[in-house]
Design a protein around this motif. Sequence first.
Motif, PDB file in Angstrom:
ATOM      1  N   LYS A 150      -3.327  -6.434   1.759  1.00  0.00           N
ATOM      2  CA  LYS A 150      -2.435  -6.549   0.599  1.00  0.00           C
ATOM      3  C   LYS A 150      -1.889  -5.171   0.208  1.00  0.00           C
ATOM      4  N   ALA A 151      -2.758  -4.192   0.133  1.00  0.00           N
ATOM      5  CA  ALA A 151      -2.315  -2.828  -0.198  1.00  0.00           C
ATOM      6  C   ALA A 151      -1.402  -2.268   0.890  1.00  0.00           C
ATOM      7  N   ARG A 152      -1.750  -2.527   2.139  1.00  0.00           N
ATOM      8  CA  ARG A 152      -0.962  -2.011   3.265  1.00  0.00           C
ATOM      9  C   ARG A 152       0.479  -2.509   3.196  1.00  0.00           C
ATOM     10  N   GLN A 153       0.665  -3.752   2.794  1.00  0.00           N
ATOM     11  CA  GLN A 153       2.012  -4.326   2.719  1.00  0.00           C
ATOM     12  C   GLN A 153       2.887  -3.608   1.702  1.00  0.00           C
ATOM     13  N   GLU A 154       2.286  -2.904   0.762  1.00  0.00           N
ATOM     14  CA  GLU A 154       3.048  -2.166  -0.244  1.00  0.00           C
ATOM     15  C   GLU A 154       3.573  -0.825   0.285  1.00  0.00           C
ATOM     16  N   PHE A 155       3.113  -0.422   1.466  1.00  0.00           N
ATOM     17  CA  PHE A 155       3.489   0.897   1.993  1.00  0.00           C
ATOM     18  C   PHE A 155       4.278   0.851   3.297  1.00  0.00           C
ATOM     19  N   PHE A 156       4.369  -0.319   3.928  1.00  0.00           N
ATOM     20  CA  PHE A 156       5.061  -0.435   5.209  1.00  0.00           C
ATOM     21  C   PHE A 156       6.128  -1.521   5.148  1.00  0.00           C
TER      22      PHE A 156
END
Length: 133
Positions: A92-98
């Motif tokens: 979930k967090a990763r989707q906010e950066f890529f």
Amino acid sequence: MKKQRIYSAAVREPADKMWSNCLRIDELIMVSGMTARGKDRETVLGETSYEQAKVVFQKIKDLVEAAGAVMDDIVKMTIYVTDIGDNAEVWKARQEFFSGDFPACTLVEVSALAKPEILLEIEAIAVAGCSAD
């Protein structure tokens, strides 16, 4: 070919002769394992894997940008978690950066990290300029 150490004011450097947070060799950028430790290296920022992952991805972003690249130039990540059940929170967090094609990634559970309250550690490899923009 020349190795260059990359610094970011947003990410505290380790003590001398320990390791480098980020190195650039030509277009290749290597980011050491980052945790959610604060600038004092004692405080851990975030109580959940999602909160800590956001802190870590921001550190990686700061270093990658200091090296002259962008997050979408990251081609490989290795993520270490102390509870494999937290993988959805990390994603979930990763989707906010890529955006676009996500990097190749390995996520593994480990028995412990540097401090009991550290829930994850992430390292990354980027190739400057390789993202599709």
